[in-house]
Design a protein around this motif. Sequence first.
Motif, PDB file in Angstrom:
ATOM      1  N   ALA A  18      25.828  76.180  -0.943  1.00 51.02           N
ATOM      2  CA  ALA A  18      26.748  76.862  -1.859  1.00 51.02           C
ATOM      3  C   ALA A  18      28.131  76.975  -1.225  1.00 51.02           C
ATOM      4  CB  ALA A  18      26.213  78.247  -2.207  1.00 51.02           C
ATOM      5  N   GLU A  19      28.172  77.292   0.080  1.00 49.59           N
ATOM      6  CA  GLU A  19      29.485  77.434   0.712  1.00 49.59           C
ATOM      7  C   GLU A  19      30.245  76.106   0.693  1.00 49.59           C
ATOM      8  OE1 GLU A  19      29.696  79.231   4.645  1.00 49.59           O
ATOM      9  OE2 GLU A  19      31.416  77.945   5.080  1.00 49.59           O
ATOM     10  N   TYR A  20      29.539  75.019   1.000  1.00 48.97           N
ATOM     11  CA  TYR A  20      30.240  73.733   1.043  1.00 48.97           C
ATOM     12  C   TYR A  20      30.616  73.253  -0.352  1.00 48.97           C
ATOM     13  CZ  TYR A  20      29.869  73.243   6.002  1.00 48.97           C
ATOM     14  OH  TYR A  20      30.041  73.451   7.341  1.00 48.97           O
ATOM     15  N   ILE A  21      29.755  73.529  -1.358  1.00 50.17           N
ATOM     16  CA  ILE A  21      30.115  73.145  -2.726  1.00 50.17           C
ATOM     17  C   ILE A  21      31.326  73.959  -3.176  1.00 50.17           C
ATOM     18  CG2 ILE A  21      29.334  73.140  -5.120  1.00 50.17           C
ATOM     19  CD1 ILE A  21      26.560  72.515  -4.059  1.00 50.17           C
ATOM     20  N   ASN A  22      31.356  75.251  -2.791  1.00 44.87           N
ATOM     21  CA  ASN A  22      32.528  76.061  -3.127  1.00 44.87           C
ATOM     22  C   ASN A  22      33.795  75.497  -2.498  1.00 44.87           C
ATOM     23  OD1 ASN A  22      31.435  77.965  -4.809  1.00 44.87           O
ATOM     24  ND2 ASN A  22      30.787  79.278  -3.118  1.00 44.87           N
ATOM     25  N   MET A  23      33.661  74.969  -1.272  1.00 49.53           N
ATOM     26  CA  MET A  23      34.822  74.330  -0.648  1.00 49.53           C
ATOM     27  C   MET A  23      35.298  73.155  -1.477  1.00 49.53           C
ATOM     28  SD  MET A  23      33.809  74.077   3.308  1.00 49.53           S
ATOM     29  CE  MET A  23      34.834  72.691   3.742  1.00 49.53           C
ATOM     30  N   ILE A  24      34.328  72.340  -1.931  1.00 48.03           N
ATOM     31  CA  ILE A  24      34.693  71.156  -2.724  1.00 48.03           C
ATOM     32  C   ILE A  24      35.371  71.591  -4.020  1.00 48.03           C
ATOM     33  CG2 ILE A  24      33.793  69.129  -3.908  1.00 48.03           C
ATOM     34  CD1 ILE A  24      31.544  69.072  -1.858  1.00 48.03           C
ATOM     35  N   THR A  25      34.792  72.607  -4.689  1.00 45.73           N
ATOM     36  CA  THR A  25      35.375  73.071  -5.945  1.00 45.73           C
ATOM     37  C   THR A  25      36.775  73.623  -5.723  1.00 45.73           C
ATOM     38  OG1 THR A  25      33.155  73.711  -6.585  1.00 45.73           O
ATOM     39  CG2 THR A  25      34.946  74.497  -7.952  1.00 45.73           C
TER      40      THR A  25
ATOM     41  N   PHE B  42      23.620  78.417  -7.796  1.00 43.77           N
ATOM     42  CA  PHE B  42      23.806  78.216  -9.233  1.00 43.77           C
ATOM     43  C   PHE B  42      25.279  78.355  -9.607  1.00 43.77           C
ATOM     44  CE2 PHE B  42      24.223  80.242 -13.411  1.00 43.77           C
ATOM     45  CZ  PHE B  42      23.663  79.270 -14.208  1.00 43.77           C
ATOM     46  N   CYS B  43      25.899  79.436  -9.137  1.00 46.61           N
ATOM     47  CA  CYS B  43      27.302  79.669  -9.485  1.00 46.61           C
ATOM     48  C   CYS B  43      28.192  78.579  -8.899  1.00 46.61           C
ATOM     49  CB  CYS B  43      27.755  81.032  -8.997  1.00 46.61           C
ATOM     50  SG  CYS B  43      26.926  82.368  -9.836  1.00 46.61           S
ATOM     51  N   ALA B  44      27.868  78.156  -7.666  1.00 49.75           N
ATOM     52  CA  ALA B  44      28.682  77.111  -7.041  1.00 49.75           C
ATOM     53  C   ALA B  44      28.619  75.826  -7.861  1.00 49.75           C
ATOM     54  CB  ALA B  44      28.190  76.861  -5.618  1.00 49.75           C
ATOM     55  N   LEU B  45      27.414  75.476  -8.324  1.00 50.45           N
ATOM     56  CA  LEU B  45      27.268  74.234  -9.098  1.00 50.45           C
ATOM     57  C   LEU B  45      27.945  74.367 -10.465  1.00 50.45           C
ATOM     58  CD1 LEU B  45      23.601  73.214  -8.311  1.00 50.45           C
ATOM     59  CD2 LEU B  45      25.656  71.951  -7.731  1.00 50.45           C
TER      60      LEU B  45
ATOM     61  N   ILE C 128      27.028  63.902 -10.727  1.00 51.70           N
ATOM     62  CA  ILE C 128      27.858  64.914 -10.071  1.00 51.70           C
ATOM     63  C   ILE C 128      27.023  65.771  -9.136  1.00 51.70           C
ATOM     64  CG2 ILE C 128      29.054  67.080 -10.534  1.00 51.70           C
ATOM     65  CD1 ILE C 128      30.759  64.641 -10.684  1.00 51.70           C
ATOM     66  N   VAL C 129      25.846  66.228  -9.616  1.00 50.15           N
ATOM     67  CA  VAL C 129      25.021  67.065  -8.742  1.00 50.15           C
ATOM     68  C   VAL C 129      24.594  66.268  -7.515  1.00 50.15           C
ATOM     69  CG1 VAL C 129      22.855  68.319  -8.557  1.00 50.15           C
ATOM     70  CG2 VAL C 129      24.261  68.598 -10.578  1.00 50.15           C
ATOM     71  N   GLY C 130      24.209  65.000  -7.733  1.00 51.60           N
ATOM     72  CA  GLY C 130      23.823  64.151  -6.608  1.00 51.60           C
ATOM     73  C   GLY C 130      24.966  63.938  -5.637  1.00 51.60           C
ATOM     74  N   LEU C 131      26.156  63.625  -6.211  1.00 54.06           N
ATOM     75  CA  LEU C 131      27.311  63.377  -5.359  1.00 54.06           C
ATOM     76  C   LEU C 131      27.694  64.621  -4.571  1.00 54.06           C
ATOM     77  CD1 LEU C 131      29.902  61.147  -7.230  1.00 54.06           C
ATOM     78  CD2 LEU C 131      28.708  60.720  -5.088  1.00 54.06           C
ATOM     79  N   LEU C 132      27.559  65.793  -5.233  1.00 50.77           N
ATOM     80  CA  LEU C 132      27.889  67.031  -4.523  1.00 50.77           C
ATOM     81  C   LEU C 132      26.979  67.206  -3.316  1.00 50.77           C
ATOM     82  CD1 LEU C 132      28.664  69.647  -7.317  1.00 50.77           C
ATOM     83  CD2 LEU C 132      30.207  68.756  -5.601  1.00 50.77           C
ATOM     84  N   GLN C 133      25.672  66.932  -3.520  1.00 46.75           N
ATOM     85  CA  GLN C 133      24.738  67.079  -2.389  1.00 46.75           C
ATOM     86  C   GLN C 133      25.108  66.120  -1.261  1.00 46.75           C
ATOM     87  OE1 GLN C 133      22.196  69.287  -2.701  1.00 46.75           O
ATOM     88  NE2 GLN C 133      22.458  69.728  -4.852  1.00 46.75           N
ATOM     89  N   VAL C 134      25.401  64.859  -1.639  1.00 42.93           N
ATOM     90  CA  VAL C 134      25.762  63.883  -0.609  1.00 42.93           C
ATOM     91  C   VAL C 134      27.040  64.308   0.094  1.00 42.93           C
ATOM     92  CG1 VAL C 134      26.448  61.498  -0.222  1.00 42.93           C
ATOM     93  CG2 VAL C 134      24.598  62.003  -1.790  1.00 42.93           C
ATOM     94  N   SER C 135      28.022  64.810  -0.706  1.00 49.08           N
ATOM     95  CA  SER C 135      29.280  65.231  -0.088  1.00 49.08           C
ATOM     96  C   SER C 135      29.041  66.383   0.866  1.00 49.08           C
ATOM     97  CB  SER C 135      30.292  65.673  -1.141  1.00 49.08           C
ATOM     98  OG  SER C 135      30.231  64.873  -2.260  1.00 49.08           O
ATOM     99  N   VAL C 136      28.141  67.306   0.482  1.00 48.78           N
ATOM    100  CA  VAL C 136      27.845  68.434   1.365  1.00 48.78           C
ATOM    101  C   VAL C 136      27.286  67.908   2.683  1.00 48.78           C
ATOM    102  CG1 VAL C 136      26.304  70.376   1.721  1.00 48.78           C
ATOM    103  CG2 VAL C 136      27.537  70.169  -0.414  1.00 48.78           C
ATOM    104  N   ALA C 137      26.358  66.952   2.591  1.00 41.18           N
ATOM    105  CA  ALA C 137      25.762  66.394   3.801  1.00 41.18           C
ATOM    106  C   ALA C 137      26.837  65.746   4.665  1.00 41.18           C
ATOM    107  CB  ALA C 137      24.693  65.375   3.428  1.00 41.18           C
TER     108      ALA C 137
END
Lengths: 347, 178
Positions: free
Chosen positions: A245-252, A87-90, A16-25
């Motif tokens: 963090a902003e992009y992960i927050n978008m995904i969440t 941290f909070c975003a993840l 999940i952490v890896g996928l989140l990074q890839v999705s952010v990219a």
Amino acid sequence: MDLVIVIGAVAKVAVIVGLLQVSVALLTWVERRGSALIQLRRGPNRVGPFGLLQPMADGIKFFFKEDVLPPFVHKPTFIVAPAVSLFCALMAFAVIPFGGVLEVSGREIPLVIANIDAGVLLLLAASGLGVYGIILAGWASNNKYSQLGGLRASAQMISYELSLGLGVIAVLVLAGTLNLSEIVELQSRSLPFVVYLPLGFVVLLIAGFAETNRLPFDLPEAESELVAGYHTEYSSMKFSMFFMAEYINMITSAALLVTLYLGGYGVPRFIAEPLGLSGNALVVAEVVSFAAKVAFFLWVFVWVRWTLPRFRFDQLMRVGWKALIPLGFANVIWAALLTILKPEWFS
Amino acid sequence: MIALGVMATMGAVQLTVFALLALLALGSALVVVLHRNPVVEGLFLVLHLLSIAGFYALLEAYFFAVVQVLIYAGAIMVLIIFVIMLLNLQPEAKGGPGLVPVFFAFVLGLALVLLLTRAGISFAPEPAMGAVASDFGTAAGMGREIFGTYFYPFELVSLALLSAMAGAILLAKRHLED
């Protein structure tokens, strides 16, 4: 402890952490190419096919940029702030179920990192704590623009957290549980909750834009007024942590919307029934269906950003307190009425 | 035997976590009192509240733990820090309060500790902990208590809060018109 379960848990976190990074990219690429499409430009198209390697070039650039620590900043807070944001975003994503229950060598692995009963609340708590990253960055930078950005962020997020909460509560009233996986299962038995609560869906969507500081709610950074708002003084990887963090927050945010109102990872019946999926094949289909739904809303985030202008601050407050919160309450009352009048729909 | 061993290590783990949380709670509380910069004090109050949430989680009251983070650390403290930053409070000057306030603070603190010990908080280890209800610390359990057992007191408290809020708005508005 069962070894398979431990490996499953670790694998889930890593994936999940890896996928989140890839999705952010990927998302930064979609954002830049999407904005170009909307503005009739070409966008970044030189690095790799269709410019797909551009995010990687950006990442390398972030790594090799000088990490400037401006004088007169409050050092410990300045350094901690981006970490708090990321941290909070993840953490918020940990409670989102992204598929059903996978079976590996006779053991069941639910496809969610933390399948806890107070799941929705943990997500809200994590997003609430995420504000600190922005406030602290604004304050620690010792810069008027940054401070204004931080103040705007705290006022905005406090205001829109209420509507976000109301949008969530209506679903909890219908579902009778705080567990996100159970909410998804309930929707796959009946209908996605957007059918019953269209108003709540709209409220949660708008609050999602505000919580992620995206246009038309990007007042904390508002580059035409505040240079870059709360992250003006940040450079290199510290800046990129805010960015991620902003992009992960978008995904969440998109994932929460999909989970609460659009059946989450559930595969639509008109697709699942003709294919006759079951077992692990169905689980794979569920993950794909979840990803597709989330991807659609991520595109909506990008689409809206490059279509609508920014609110003024007084407009932002008026929309939040005088429009969204009353609508949110109306939606909760409607949900309560539905559960009283038609309890057989949600059992 | 194996089960007993597992239970013993569980106890040790819980004890360690408890000790760490207690250190964190006390340390952050001390910083809140002693530091001179109001923003730093506010941040350590957040840390203190988070460690309290840790205690709730340790007691398996996960709902309370999450609500503690959500309401106190996530909402109320954001507002407090917002106000501190908006007023741009400067760090306190050197030289603390005089001897007389310190003396009274000491006496009052001692009185509070004595009262709390009298009220039934004992520092001796409990001989046997009674089993808690199965819905202890869950949303459902708390809902039943609030809207069942303690319905009228709860509604009274909410009325008191509502009138306090209306009063605060009234006072703020009156000041604006002057």
